[in-house]
Design a protein around this motif. Sequence first.
Motif, PDB file in Angstrom:
ATOM      1  N   PHE A 190       0.744  -1.231   0.037  1.00 43.08           N
ATOM      2  CA  PHE A 190       0.024  -0.025   0.023  1.00 43.08           C
ATOM      3  C   PHE A 190       0.888   1.205   0.027  1.00 43.08           C
ATOM      4  O   PHE A 190       0.140   2.488  -0.190  1.00 43.08           O
ATOM      5  CB  PHE A 190      -0.879   0.120   1.262  1.00 43.08           C
ATOM      6  N   ASN A 191       2.139   0.965   0.265  1.00 36.63           N
ATOM      7  CA  ASN A 191       3.222   2.213   0.122  1.00 36.63           C
ATOM      8  C   ASN A 191       4.190   1.846  -0.897  1.00 36.63           C
ATOM      9  O   ASN A 191       5.318   1.686  -0.731  1.00 36.63           O
ATOM     10  CB  ASN A 191       3.798   2.459   1.500  1.00 36.63           C
ATOM     11  N   PRO A 192       3.789   1.752  -2.296  1.00 34.81           N
ATOM     12  CA  PRO A 192       4.773   1.303  -3.251  1.00 34.81           C
ATOM     13  C   PRO A 192       5.905   1.966  -3.700  1.00 34.81           C
ATOM     14  O   PRO A 192       6.728   1.389  -4.034  1.00 34.81           O
ATOM     15  CB  PRO A 192       3.809   1.367  -4.470  1.00 34.81           C
ATOM     16  N   ASP A 193       5.826   3.191  -3.337  1.00 40.14           N
ATOM     17  CA  ASP A 193       7.268   3.816  -3.644  1.00 40.14           C
ATOM     18  C   ASP A 193       8.347   4.040  -2.607  1.00 40.14           C
ATOM     19  O   ASP A 193       8.825   5.085  -2.366  1.00 40.14           O
ATOM     20  CB  ASP A 193       6.833   5.090  -4.054  1.00 40.14           C
ATOM     21  N   SER A 194       8.116   3.378  -1.368  1.00 43.33           N
ATOM     22  CA  SER A 194       9.171   3.510  -0.327  1.00 43.33           C
ATOM     23  C   SER A 194       9.580   2.082   0.327  1.00 43.33           C
ATOM     24  O   SER A 194       8.811   0.991   0.056  1.00 43.33           O
ATOM     25  CB  SER A 194       8.255   4.142   0.973  1.00 43.33           C
ATOM     26  N   VAL A 195      10.841   2.000   0.810  1.00 43.35           N
ATOM     27  CA  VAL A 195      11.163   0.834   1.431  1.00 43.35           C
ATOM     28  C   VAL A 195      11.749   1.367   2.842  1.00 43.35           C
ATOM     29  O   VAL A 195      12.142   2.365   2.881  1.00 43.35           O
ATOM     30  CB  VAL A 195      12.336   0.012   0.762  1.00 43.35           C
ATOM     31  N   PHE A 196      11.722   0.254   3.788  1.00 45.64           N
ATOM     32  CA  PHE A 196      11.858   0.935   5.163  1.00 45.64           C
ATOM     33  C   PHE A 196      13.377  -0.182   5.746  1.00 45.64           C
ATOM     34  O   PHE A 196      13.367  -1.232   5.207  1.00 45.64           O
ATOM     35  CB  PHE A 196      10.899   0.418   6.187  1.00 45.64           C
ATOM     36  N   ASN A 236      11.427 -13.343   2.610  1.00 48.48           N
ATOM     37  CA  ASN A 236      10.302 -13.944   2.375  1.00 48.48           C
ATOM     38  C   ASN A 236       9.486 -12.861   1.709  1.00 48.48           C
ATOM     39  O   ASN A 236       9.749 -11.571   1.680  1.00 48.48           O
ATOM     40  CB  ASN A 236       9.688 -14.367   3.907  1.00 48.48           C
ATOM     41  N   THR A 237       8.066 -13.387   1.597  1.00 47.78           N
ATOM     42  CA  THR A 237       6.799 -12.479   1.294  1.00 47.78           C
ATOM     43  C   THR A 237       5.722 -12.832   2.088  1.00 47.78           C
ATOM     44  O   THR A 237       5.259 -13.952   2.001  1.00 47.78           O
ATOM     45  CB  THR A 237       6.356 -12.424  -0.322  1.00 47.78           C
ATOM     46  N   ALA A 238       5.446 -11.890   2.833  1.00 49.89           N
ATOM     47  CA  ALA A 238       4.130 -12.097   3.720  1.00 49.89           C
ATOM     48  C   ALA A 238       2.942 -11.406   2.942  1.00 49.89           C
ATOM     49  O   ALA A 238       3.094 -10.585   2.119  1.00 49.89           O
ATOM     50  CB  ALA A 238       4.307 -11.582   4.904  1.00 49.89           C
ATOM     51  N   VAL A 239       1.682 -12.011   3.243  1.00 54.07           N
ATOM     52  CA  VAL A 239       0.385 -11.319   2.890  1.00 54.07           C
ATOM     53  C   VAL A 239      -0.203 -10.918   4.157  1.00 54.07           C
ATOM     54  O   VAL A 239      -0.600 -11.758   5.021  1.00 54.07           O
ATOM     55  CB  VAL A 239      -0.423 -12.398   2.276  1.00 54.07           C
ATOM     56  N   GLY A 240      -0.750  -9.781   4.086  1.00 58.18           N
ATOM     57  CA  GLY A 240      -1.749  -9.254   5.185  1.00 58.18           C
ATOM     58  C   GLY A 240      -0.793  -8.888   6.330  1.00 58.18           C
ATOM     59  O   GLY A 240       0.318  -8.555   6.392  1.00 58.18           O
ATOM     60  N   GLY A 241      -1.470  -9.215   7.523  1.00 58.49           N
ATOM     61  CA  GLY A 241      -0.749  -9.153   8.669  1.00 58.49           C
ATOM     62  C   GLY A 241      -0.813  -7.579   9.176  1.00 58.49           C
ATOM     63  O   GLY A 241      -1.469  -6.886   8.815  1.00 58.49           O
ATOM     64  N   MET A 242      -0.428  -7.589  10.509  1.00 60.73           N
ATOM     65  CA  MET A 242      -0.408  -6.247  11.221  1.00 60.73           C
ATOM     66  C   MET A 242       0.079  -4.960  10.377  1.00 60.73           C
ATOM     67  O   MET A 242      -0.633  -4.201  10.725  1.00 60.73           O
ATOM     68  CB  MET A 242       0.468  -6.666  12.459  1.00 60.73           C
ATOM     69  N   LEU A 243       0.906  -5.336   9.693  1.00 62.17           N
ATOM     70  CA  LEU A 243       1.604  -4.090   8.861  1.00 62.17           C
ATOM     71  C   LEU A 243       1.106  -4.329   7.412  1.00 62.17           C
ATOM     72  O   LEU A 243       0.567  -3.389   6.782  1.00 62.17           O
ATOM     73  CB  LEU A 243       3.226  -4.116   8.821  1.00 62.17           C
ATOM     74  N   GLY A 244       1.400  -5.450   6.777  1.00 63.24           N
ATOM     75  CA  GLY A 244       1.173  -5.729   5.425  1.00 63.24           C
ATOM     76  C   GLY A 244      -0.329  -5.360   5.211  1.00 63.24           C
ATOM     77  O   GLY A 244      -0.906  -4.867   4.046  1.00 63.24           O
ATOM     78  N   GLY A 245      -1.257  -5.833   5.910  1.00 61.90           N
ATOM     79  CA  GLY A 245      -2.511  -5.693   5.814  1.00 61.90           C
ATOM     80  C   GLY A 245      -3.428  -4.657   6.366  1.00 61.90           C
ATOM     81  O   GLY A 245      -4.391  -4.513   6.188  1.00 61.90           O
ATOM     82  N   LYS A 246      -2.781  -3.498   6.657  1.00 62.79           N
ATOM     83  CA  LYS A 246      -3.148  -2.443   7.159  1.00 62.79           C
ATOM     84  C   LYS A 246      -4.379  -1.993   6.092  1.00 62.79           C
ATOM     85  O   LYS A 246      -5.340  -1.060   6.775  1.00 62.79           O
ATOM     86  CB  LYS A 246      -2.269  -1.257   7.545  1.00 62.79           C
ATOM     87  N   LYS A 247      -4.118  -1.851   5.059  1.00 64.02           N
ATOM     88  CA  LYS A 247      -5.024  -1.578   4.222  1.00 64.02           C
ATOM     89  C   LYS A 247      -5.903  -2.602   3.008  1.00 64.02           C
ATOM     90  O   LYS A 247      -6.110  -2.189   2.089  1.00 64.02           O
ATOM     91  CB  LYS A 247      -4.542  -0.333   3.158  1.00 64.02           C
ATOM     92  N   GLY A 248      -5.898  -3.782   3.793  1.00 63.59           N
ATOM     93  CA  GLY A 248      -6.749  -4.622   2.948  1.00 63.59           C
ATOM     94  C   GLY A 248      -5.621  -5.312   2.035  1.00 63.59           C
ATOM     95  O   GLY A 248      -4.337  -5.280   2.019  1.00 63.59           O
ATOM     96  N   ILE A 249      -6.345  -6.370   1.451  1.00 66.06           N
ATOM     97  CA  ILE A 249      -5.404  -7.151   0.343  1.00 66.06           C
ATOM     98  C   ILE A 249      -6.186  -7.218  -1.063  1.00 66.06           C
ATOM     99  O   ILE A 249      -7.563  -7.344  -0.970  1.00 66.06           O
ATOM    100  CB  ILE A 249      -5.407  -8.622   0.826  1.00 66.06           C
ATOM    101  N   ASP A 250      -5.361  -6.626  -1.855  1.00 64.80           N
ATOM    102  CA  ASP A 250      -6.082  -6.401  -3.218  1.00 64.80           C
ATOM    103  C   ASP A 250      -5.819  -8.163  -4.068  1.00 64.80           C
ATOM    104  O   ASP A 250      -4.846  -8.499  -4.335  1.00 64.80           O
ATOM    105  CB  ASP A 250      -5.381  -5.808  -4.141  1.00 64.80           C
ATOM    106  N   ASN A 251      -6.979  -8.845  -3.947  1.00 60.13           N
ATOM    107  CA  ASN A 251      -6.892 -10.246  -4.526  1.00 60.13           C
ATOM    108  C   ASN A 251      -6.650 -10.394  -6.133  1.00 60.13           C
ATOM    109  O   ASN A 251      -6.481 -11.300  -6.602  1.00 60.13           O
ATOM    110  CB  ASN A 251      -8.108 -10.968  -4.146  1.00 60.13           C
ATOM    111  N   SER A 252      -6.662  -9.140  -6.746  1.00 60.85           N
ATOM    112  CA  SER A 252      -6.607  -9.201  -8.094  1.00 60.85           C
ATOM    113  C   SER A 252      -5.223  -9.368  -8.713  1.00 60.85           C
ATOM    114  O   SER A 252      -4.939  -9.606  -9.929  1.00 60.85           O
ATOM    115  CB  SER A 252      -7.171  -7.973  -8.682  1.00 60.85           C
TER     116      SER A 252
END
Length: 520
Positions: free
Chosen positions: A404-410, A484-500
């Motif tokens: 959901f924040n595609p132009d940043s890395v942390f 790894n690649t996670a899906v959703g979760g406390m950080l990754g899922g803050k704005k939902g999941i785009d299943n498309s």
Amino acid sequence: MITGFISCTPTTQNNRTFANNPVVAHRGAWKKYKLPQNSIASLKHAIELNCTGAEFDVRITADSVLIVTHDKDYHDLLIVETTYQELAKHKLANGELLPTLKDYLLAGMENNKGTGLVCEIKPTRNKELNLKMAEKTIQLVKELKAEPYIHSYISFGYDILKKIVEIDATAKTQYLNGNKTPQQLKEDGIWGLDYHFNIFKRNPEWIKSAKDLGLSLNAWTVNKPDDMDWLLANDFDYITTDEPELLFTRIAASPVKDGYKLVWSDEFNYRGKPDSTKWGYAYGFIANREDQYYTDSLKNVRVQGGHLIIETHKEEIANKDYGNPDLLKKSWMKYAAERKTAAYTSGRVNTKNLASWKYGRIEVRAKLPRGVGLWPAIWMLGDNRKEVGWPECGEIDIMEHVGFNPDSVFATIHTKAYNHMKGTHKGKKIFIDRPYDTFNVFALEWTPEKMDFLLNGIVYNQILNENKTTAEWPFDQKFYLIINTAVGGMLGGKKGIDNSVFPQQMLVDYVRVFQKENDF
């Protein structure tokens, strides 16, 4: 201009030391200024750049004149069937005469402080003529007293190199063809390997073997930054290139110039499951109330096309931990036992119990997956996690990215004193342009005093050791690596999941770990 290269031992020939860098200009330094290849002008530019070597090609004419040119014909004239006088009627594109070997050697001896002449003798189908070329070349070098300026003799003709060694046992020779092992070269008195870089990628064991046998290592013809970086990381003695200026910039950016040595790597130049001597897997639901289920299926984790691929799918899979009483007792893992199925599968690999490091530079070149709900990461945990738990063991997030924040890395650290549960974790982000379209290099430089987090060589987060307790700095111990690649979760899922967006891939081009001698 780079005039020194820590990793490279300067070559000495007859008490003359060549420049302390691995750069060999292929047919001279011709490309930037569009000079003719194998011209005296391109040789002079290689000398101006202070390359350790300038490579050139030698052929013989019908009247036994040694000339410097690459192809077997010149202006549609077959060189071995044409006299030099006839060939010389056709000048080079810059107006130079077609150089004889004598002209070329004399030019290479003039105002030359550190560039060695790398003489490639081009074989013909006539073995006797090949040996004649070798003899005449050595004879001319001796007549001109040019021995101190000769870096090495190279050839695709093994008979030529053996003849040179027979005539002059002190001559440095390198074989080009790539079909002989280092042991074979050593037995025949050949000084080194000068193979196409892909030969070394297919036979990486030859690199160590050559070093163990005391043979020199050269690779040709290397014009891409990624290939240059790989050779520099593997401490090659010489790199032959059409792009010497570019290679100097890669040397300036290489960890090796700062005294680092490559101690562990995976270039993923194979196919199938990740190398089991380097990588293990995580399984099932892991943490952070994430929605993916980790597997070791080739569908989710594989090596293909020179990359580690972590592929994430939207698909239902049974949860083997459903109803697990031990997990139901743990508040942070209770969710993993309450879900009968998972809606997504993905991959998580790690070096736990296989490789871990204290201090050094960890470097990963990767292209990230795209989509809201995805959470790829490159990170590390302390080896003592089982004994002390998290966050006491310490966590180093070299790279995290959320869809959901595609132009940043942390880049972030977590410790007992500084962690996201308390909201005290130490992290920073940096802008990154479309990381799902291009590869980027994510790196950590870690010393007892500090950690620097880098994106493509730029430091964007620095964590200093406050010299307090392990609650603030638990980083004076070994850590293992996780990708790894996670899906959703406390950080990754803050704005939902785009299943498309599924399936999505995280591609890892390489993982390299460098350390300095006092880190070992």
